[in-house]
Every structure is written in C-alpha cells, then in structure tokens.
Design a protein around this motif. Sequence first.
Motif, PDB file in Angstrom:
ATOM      1  N   GLU A  17       0.811  -1.221   0.000  1.00  0.00           N
ATOM      2  CA  GLU A  17       0.000   0.000   0.000  1.00  0.00           C
ATOM      3  C   GLU A  17       0.848   1.276   0.000  1.00  0.00           C
ATOM      4  N   MET A  27      -3.351   7.181 -11.858  1.00  0.00           N
ATOM      5  CA  MET A  27      -4.461   6.249 -12.126  1.00  0.00           C
ATOM      6  C   MET A  27      -5.793   6.999 -12.214  1.00  0.00           C
ATOM      7  N   ASN A  28      -6.729   6.388 -12.914  1.00  0.00           N
ATOM      8  CA  ASN A  28      -8.037   7.015 -13.123  1.00  0.00           C
ATOM      9  C   ASN A  28      -8.902   6.802 -11.891  1.00  0.00           C
ATOM     10  N   ARG A  29      -8.945   7.864 -11.041  1.00  0.00           N
ATOM     11  CA  ARG A  29      -9.741   7.791  -9.807  1.00  0.00           C
ATOM     12  C   ARG A  29     -11.019   8.603  -9.922  1.00  0.00           C
ATOM     13  N   ASP A  30     -11.306   9.070 -11.118  1.00  0.00           N
ATOM     14  CA  ASP A  30     -12.257  10.163 -11.241  1.00  0.00           C
ATOM     15  C   ASP A  30     -13.495   9.827 -12.051  1.00  0.00           C
ATOM     16  N   ARG A  31     -13.842   8.540 -12.110  1.00  0.00           N
ATOM     17  CA  ARG A  31     -15.002   8.194 -12.940  1.00  0.00           C
ATOM     18  C   ARG A  31     -16.270   8.796 -12.357  1.00  0.00           C
ATOM     19  N   TYR A  39     -19.003   4.998 -14.117  1.00  0.00           N
ATOM     20  CA  TYR A  39     -19.395   3.719 -13.531  1.00  0.00           C
ATOM     21  C   TYR A  39     -20.427   3.013 -14.419  1.00  0.00           C
ATOM     22  N   CYS A  69     -12.776   0.966  -3.036  1.00  0.00           N
ATOM     23  CA  CYS A  69     -11.784   1.623  -3.914  1.00  0.00           C
ATOM     24  C   CYS A  69     -12.489   2.695  -4.738  1.00  0.00           C
ATOM     25  N   ASP A  98     -11.685   4.319   0.290  1.00  0.00           N
ATOM     26  CA  ASP A  98     -10.461   4.358  -0.509  1.00  0.00           C
ATOM     27  C   ASP A  98      -9.264   4.563   0.413  1.00  0.00           C
ATOM     28  N   LEU A  99      -8.169   3.951  -0.020  1.00  0.00           N
ATOM     29  CA  LEU A  99      -6.911   4.059   0.715  1.00  0.00           C
ATOM     30  C   LEU A  99      -6.411   5.494   0.755  1.00  0.00           C
ATOM     31  N   SER A 118      -7.955   1.157   4.311  1.00  0.00           N
ATOM     32  CA  SER A 118      -7.643   0.057   3.397  1.00  0.00           C
ATOM     33  C   SER A 118      -8.837  -0.889   3.366  1.00  0.00           C
ATOM     34  N   ALA A 119      -9.206  -1.294   2.155  1.00  0.00           N
ATOM     35  CA  ALA A 119     -10.317  -2.235   2.018  1.00  0.00           C
ATOM     36  C   ALA A 119     -10.006  -3.548   2.717  1.00  0.00           C
ATOM     37  N   VAL A 134     -14.831  -0.767  -8.742  1.00  0.00           N
ATOM     38  CA  VAL A 134     -14.555  -0.412 -10.144  1.00  0.00           C
ATOM     39  C   VAL A 134     -13.048  -0.200 -10.319  1.00  0.00           C
TER      40      VAL A 134
HETATM   41  C1  LIG Z   1      -8.061   2.949 -10.715  1.00  0.00           C
HETATM   42  S1  LIG Z   1      -8.623   3.678  -9.228  1.00  0.00           S
HETATM   43  C2  LIG Z   1     -10.389   3.534  -9.422  1.00  0.00           C
HETATM   44  C3  LIG Z   1     -11.128   4.535  -8.572  1.00  0.00           C
HETATM   45  C4  LIG Z   1     -12.646   4.583  -8.804  1.00  0.00           C
HETATM   46  N1  LIG Z   1     -13.259   3.314  -8.529  1.00  0.00           N
HETATM   47  C5  LIG Z   1     -12.931   5.030 -10.211  1.00  0.00           C
HETATM   48  O1  LIG Z   1     -13.246   4.174 -11.035  1.00  0.00           O
HETATM   49  O2  LIG Z   1     -12.843   6.244 -10.484  1.00  0.00           O
HETATM   50  C6  LIG Z   1      -8.248   2.465  -7.990  1.00  0.00           C
HETATM   51  C7  LIG Z   1      -8.454   2.962  -6.577  1.00  0.00           C
HETATM   52  O3  LIG Z   1      -8.163   1.891  -5.666  1.00  0.00           O
HETATM   53  C8  LIG Z   1      -7.651   2.489  -4.486  1.00  0.00           C
HETATM   54  N2  LIG Z   1      -7.005   1.475  -3.652  1.00  0.00           N
HETATM   55  C9  LIG Z   1      -5.880   0.790  -3.920  1.00  0.00           C
HETATM   56  N3  LIG Z   1      -5.605  -0.066  -2.916  1.00  0.00           N
HETATM   57  C10 LIG Z   1      -6.588   0.086  -2.003  1.00  0.00           C
HETATM   58  C11 LIG Z   1      -6.863  -0.522  -0.740  1.00  0.00           C
HETATM   59  N4  LIG Z   1      -6.069  -1.440  -0.221  1.00  0.00           N
HETATM   60  N5  LIG Z   1      -7.974  -0.132  -0.073  1.00  0.00           N
HETATM   61  C12 LIG Z   1      -8.799   0.817  -0.588  1.00  0.00           C
HETATM   62  N6  LIG Z   1      -8.572   1.434  -1.768  1.00  0.00           N
HETATM   63  C13 LIG Z   1      -7.487   1.064  -2.470  1.00  0.00           C
HETATM   64  C14 LIG Z   1      -6.708   3.558  -5.031  1.00  0.00           C
HETATM   65  O4  LIG Z   1      -6.356   4.528  -4.063  1.00  0.00           O
HETATM   66  C15 LIG Z   1      -7.532   4.125  -6.185  1.00  0.00           C
HETATM   67  O5  LIG Z   1      -8.289   5.229  -5.781  1.00  0.00           O
END
Ligand SMILES: C[S@@+](CC[C@H](N)C(=O)[O-])C[C@H]1O[C@@H](n2cnc3c(N)ncnc32)[C@H](O)[C@@H]1O
Length: 237
Positions: A17, A27-31, A39, A69, A98-99, A118-119, A134
């Motif tokens: 992590e 990374m794409n966090r902004d959908r 989504y 996430c 989200d982390l 953390s999930a 997602v």
């Molecule tokens: C590609 S992004 C997708 C975000 C969102 N679902 C979207 O589609 O816009 C992946 C997300 O997973 C989160 N992430 C990664 N490891 C994680 C964990 N252990 N627990 C929670 N979130 C985590 C990242 O911080 C990131 O925001």
Amino acid sequence: MVSANPSLRLLDDAVLEQTSVVANNAMNRDRRLSGVNSYARELGFDPYERLVTLLGERPGGQPSWIDVCCGSGRALLAAEAGLAREFPEADVALRGIDLVENFAAEPSTPRLRLITASARDWRPDRPADLVTCVHGLHYIGDKLALIVAMIGWMVPGGVFAAHFDPHSIRHADGSSAARKVLARLRAAGLTYNARRHLLTAHGPVTIDFRAEYLGADDRAGPGYTGQPAVHSYYRGW
Ligand SMILES: C[S@@+](CC[C@H](N)C(=O)[O-])C[C@H]1O[C@@H](n2cnc3c(N)ncnc32)[C@H](O)[C@@H]1O
C-alpha cells in the motif's frame, strides 16, 4: 516481506500500500456516475438507477451502496446529489472506501460517508444492496480475501460487481492461476464476463478458497487496462 521463490520479491499488503503502483497519482480515480468515463459505462448498469428502482420496489426500505476503492468518490457524490434532488426524504446509505484521501468533495448529507481506509481491514456495519469495486482489485494484494469479503456484504438479492483480471492471481511458481480461480468462482455461483473483465454475483455468496496468500508483486507490469497492476500469489489450492 515474504517470498514464494527466490527470484521473486513478494510484498505483504501493508508494504504494498506504500508502493508507487498503489499510491499512483496517474491512475483514473475520477469516474463519474454516467457518461463517457463512468461507472455506468464500466459496470454496464447505472448504480443510481438501481437505487431508484429499489426505492420503488421497497418503499420505506433503506437501499444501500458500498463502493470499494471509490477513488475521488465522484460517482457516489453524484448519486447523493441526485437523491437530494429527486428523493429528498428517502432513506439511502452510500459508503465509499479508498486508501487515499482524494475525495472530490465533502458529503453534503449524512446519507454518504467517504472513508479513508484500506479495504483489507474495513468492514461494513450492515449488508448492502449493491457492492461495487470499479478497477480497484488490480491494486489489492490479497484479492481473493477481498472478493470473499465483498460477496458476503450483500443482502439477499443484492448485486456485487467488480473488475477483475483472473491472470493477476498466480501460483507460487509464477504461472497464472486464472483457470483455477475462475472455476472456483463459477462453482460458487459467480459470473465472469471476460469482455468487460467483470465479476458479478447475486448474494450473499460464500466461498472457501483454501489457498494461502503469499504476497503481492508490484512489478508485474501493465494489466489489461494498460496501467501497472499487482499480481497476487497463492499456494495450497
Ligand atoms: C483505478 S482507481 C479507481 C477509482 C474509482 N473506482 C474510479 O473508477 O474512479 C483504484 C483505486 O483503488 C484504491 N485502492 C488501492 N488499494 C486500495 C486498498 N487497499 N484499499 C482501498 N482502496 C485502495 C486507489 O487509491 C484508487 O483510488
């Protein structure tokens, strides 16, 4: 740090992590909820419409959506805004985890909670009608443990949908465990849409993988999305 074979450096999840692959700004966090980068497009259904349907089917019930996430939380924030406009009295619970604390806005009602955690160690206080993840599993170490947890968080008749690359599950010798993991998931009643890379279930569902998690490889390279992804190693299936 743990190791499956001497040439491979596997990370435990706390170390994973902290890596640049997981804490990656690119990374794409902004959908959004709907539209091009959304989504609805990635999942093949609009979570907000699912909640609205549930409000119609169960007047007085409390429809709920957990998004694991959730990134910036824009999809949840849009759902919250839609509910405030269209169903101001409705009792709906929206949860995003989200982390990284990178949320686009603060929730404006108690319906929505955006949680930095953390999930791997977050647990809901009640089961949900909709559980989504997602493009999140790509960055998780113990993916099988998180899948098992999430499919247990649904109410009867609930929906689970998560993007998943079965080739990101590896045997201790480094070979792909995709066939094995898909066989187990399908035997338990889950569906995998290979074109969408989408794992779905109607739940709740229980699975016992009986595989020991060995650790994660953050140097596995790009996954099917083209972004660097994490491989997760298991033995003893
Ligand atoms: C590609 S992004 C997708 C975000 C969102 N679902 C979207 O589609 O816009 C992946 C997300 O997973 C989160 N992430 C990664 N490891 C994680 C964990 N252990 N627990 C929670 N979130 C985590 C990242 O911080 C990131 O925001």
